[in-house]
Design an enzyme around this catalytic site. Structure first.
Site, PDB file in Angstrom:
ATOM      1  N   SER A 215      37.052 -15.201 -29.746  1.00  0.00           N
ATOM      2  CA  SER A 215      37.113 -15.467 -28.303  1.00  0.00           C
ATOM      3  C   SER A 215      38.093 -14.501 -27.657  1.00  0.00           C
ATOM      4  CB  SER A 215      37.582 -16.896 -28.040  1.00  0.00           C
ATOM      5  OG  SER A 215      37.963 -16.995 -26.674  1.00  0.00           O
TER       6      SER A 215
ATOM      7  N   HIS B 220      32.708 -13.998 -28.223  1.00  0.00           N
ATOM      8  CA  HIS B 220      32.718 -15.258 -27.472  1.00  0.00           C
ATOM      9  C   HIS B 220      33.460 -15.045 -26.158  1.00  0.00           C
ATOM     10  CE1 HIS B 220      32.404 -19.674 -27.254  1.00  0.00           C
ATOM     11  NE2 HIS B 220      33.636 -19.664 -26.753  1.00  0.00           N
TER      12      HIS B 220
ATOM     13  N   ASP C 160      34.669 -16.741 -22.764  1.00  0.00           N
ATOM     14  CA  ASP C 160      34.991 -18.045 -22.161  1.00  0.00           C
ATOM     15  C   ASP C 160      35.124 -17.941 -20.657  1.00  0.00           C
ATOM     16  OD1 ASP C 160      35.247 -19.964 -24.343  1.00  0.00           O
ATOM     17  OD2 ASP C 160      36.904 -18.705 -25.044  1.00  0.00           O
TER      18      ASP C 160
ATOM     19  N   MET D  81      35.849 -19.687 -17.218  1.00  0.00           N
ATOM     20  CA  MET D  81      36.512 -20.876 -16.658  1.00  0.00           C
ATOM     21  C   MET D  81      36.655 -20.702 -15.152  1.00  0.00           C
ATOM     22  SD  MET D  81      39.480 -21.498 -19.450  1.00  0.00           S
ATOM     23  CE  MET D  81      39.152 -21.387 -21.212  1.00  0.00           C
TER      24      MET D  81
ATOM     25  N   HIS E  46      30.207 -18.746 -22.977  1.00  0.00           N
ATOM     26  CA  HIS E  46      30.510 -20.180 -22.929  1.00  0.00           C
ATOM     27  C   HIS E  46      30.931 -20.509 -21.498  1.00  0.00           C
ATOM     28  CE1 HIS E  46      33.524 -23.537 -24.362  1.00  0.00           C
ATOM     29  NE2 HIS E  46      32.573 -24.009 -23.564  1.00  0.00           N
TER      30      HIS E  46
ATOM     31  N   MET F 187      32.290 -22.706 -18.760  1.00  0.00           N
ATOM     32  CA  MET F 187      33.052 -23.911 -18.399  1.00  0.00           C
ATOM     33  C   MET F 187      33.170 -23.885 -16.884  1.00  0.00           C
ATOM     34  SD  MET F 187      35.782 -23.604 -21.500  1.00  0.00           S
ATOM     35  CE  MET F 187      35.377 -21.885 -21.746  1.00  0.00           C
TER      36      MET F 187
ATOM     37  N   MET G  11      33.023 -28.703 -29.142  1.00  0.00           N
ATOM     38  CA  MET G  11      34.424 -28.423 -28.856  1.00  0.00           C
ATOM     39  C   MET G  11      35.302 -29.239 -29.805  1.00  0.00           C
ATOM     40  SD  MET G  11      34.332 -26.202 -26.492  1.00  0.00           S
ATOM     41  CE  MET G  11      36.112 -26.043 -26.326  1.00  0.00           C
TER      42      MET G  11
ATOM     43  N   ASP H 243      34.318 -24.714 -31.725  1.00  0.00           N
ATOM     44  CA  ASP H 243      35.218 -23.934 -30.866  1.00  0.00           C
ATOM     45  C   ASP H 243      36.528 -24.673 -30.618  1.00  0.00           C
ATOM     46  OD1 ASP H 243      36.329 -22.317 -28.901  1.00  0.00           O
ATOM     47  OD2 ASP H 243      34.682 -22.545 -27.471  1.00  0.00           O
TER      48      ASP H 243
HETATM   49  C1  DX5 Z   1      38.712 -23.247 -24.955  1.00  0.00           C
HETATM   50  C2  DX5 Z   1      37.792 -22.113 -25.307  1.00  0.00           C
HETATM   51  C3  DX5 Z   1      37.954 -21.563 -26.688  1.00  0.00           C
HETATM   52  C4  DX5 Z   1      39.268 -20.988 -26.988  1.00  0.00           C
HETATM   53  C5  DX5 Z   1      39.507 -21.059 -28.463  1.00  0.00           C
HETATM   54  O1  DX5 Z   1      38.307 -23.819 -23.761  1.00  0.00           O
HETATM   55  O2  DX5 Z   1      36.450 -22.524 -25.190  1.00  0.00           O
HETATM   56  O3  DX5 Z   1      36.933 -20.619 -26.969  1.00  0.00           O
HETATM   57  O4  DX5 Z   1      39.411 -19.690 -26.573  1.00  0.00           O
HETATM   58  O5  DX5 Z   1      40.797 -20.613 -28.673  1.00  0.00           O
HETATM   59  P1  DX5 Z   1      41.608 -20.926 -29.983  1.00  0.00           P
HETATM   60  O6  DX5 Z   1      40.853 -20.335 -31.120  1.00  0.00           O
HETATM   61  O7  DX5 Z   1      42.914 -20.260 -29.726  1.00  0.00           O
HETATM   62  O8  DX5 Z   1      41.701 -22.427 -30.077  1.00  0.00           O
HETATM   63 ZN    ZN Z   2      34.778 -21.176 -25.912  1.00  0.00          ZN
END
Ligand code: DX5
Ligand code: ZN
Length: 228
Positions: free
Chosen positions: A14, A39, A41, A43, A72, A74, A143, A185
């Site tokens: 990620s 990956h 993310d 947000m 991903h 969010m 998750m 994840d």
């Molecule tokens: C959290 C993300 C993850 C995150 C994982 O909302 O979806 O992908 O980056 O990070 P680590 O591996 O540091 O838990």
């Molecule tokens: Zn993620």
């Protein structure tokens, strides 16, 4: 059933934990270190209390990404961004069912745009939400932390849920002949990745475990050794 071996497992770093001032290089370096997917993310400071990057950044990184980009989402709502990310070069798009008014429609939008589609279940989101849309899914993302931040600890109860989803996906595969990937994840490290694989996961997101170390290849190699 054929024995899962190391080549069936995918490691998806990620870039949430990468150096945002040098994202292109970070993507290139982590692929050179052995990443199978990138990956990404997304947000929105609405569905989750944090804000990252959007389709323009995905498009800018696409030339650096010689492996599939695993987006991903969010975000809430999801439908407009699904289309923007498909155009920006996403290969896989997952979203949280709570964030879509019409989950089946959102999944269809992803498929119609030519991407692989998946649903993401938060720690408290029940597995049965998958049951009526299995034929639309290429992957399920579980998750193992609450979404919004990197660097959190793996929630141990997730192992039980991975087994439940594995059973559901195996049942679906035996009826349909189609395999749905199971990605996990949050909080994945060298020392817990084997237990997560044993529970039935095949794709592993890791942010801080990889980007928190100077030698990305050393971490990815250790993860593969743990999986083997
Ligand atoms: C959290 C993300 C993850 C995150 C994982 O909302 O979806 O992908 O980056 O990070 P680590 O591996 O540091 O838990
Ligand atoms: Zn993620």
């Amino acid at each position: 059933m054929e024995n899962t071996n190391v080549t069936n497992y995918r490691i998806a770093p990620s870039i949430l934990s990468a150096d945002f001032a040098r994202l292109g290089e970070e993507v290139r370096d982590v692929i050179a270190a052995g990443a199978d997917l990138i990956h990404f993310d997304v947000m929105d400071n609405h569905y989750v209390p944090n804000l990252t990057f959007g389709p323009m950044v995905c498009e800018a990184l696409k030339p650096y990404a010689t492996v599939p980009i695993d987006v991903h989402l969010m975000v809430e709502p999801v439908d407009d961004l699904i289309q923007s990310f498909a155009k920006a070069g996403a290969d896989m798009i997952t979203f949280h069912p709570e964030a879509s008014r019409h989950v089946d429609r959102s999944l269809s939008l992803i498929k119609d745009a030519g991407c692989q589609a998946g649903l993401v279940l938060n720690p408290a989101t029940p597995v049965y939400l998958l049951e009526n849309v299995l034929e639309r899914l290429d992957m399920v993302l579980l998750m193992s932390v609450n979404p919004g931040f990197g660097g959190q600890s793996f929630i141990p109860q997730t192992l039980v849920k991975i087994r439940q989803v594995r059973d559901l996906l195996d049942m679906y595969e035996s009826e349909s002949g189609r395999r749905i990937a199971l990605e996990v994840d949050g909080g994945i490290k060298v020392d817990n990745i084997a237990a997560i694989a044993d529970a039935g996961a095949d794709t592993f997101v890791a942010g801080s475990a990889i980007f928190g170390q100077a030698d990305y290849k050393a971490v990815i190699d250790q993860m593969r050794t743990a999986l083997a």
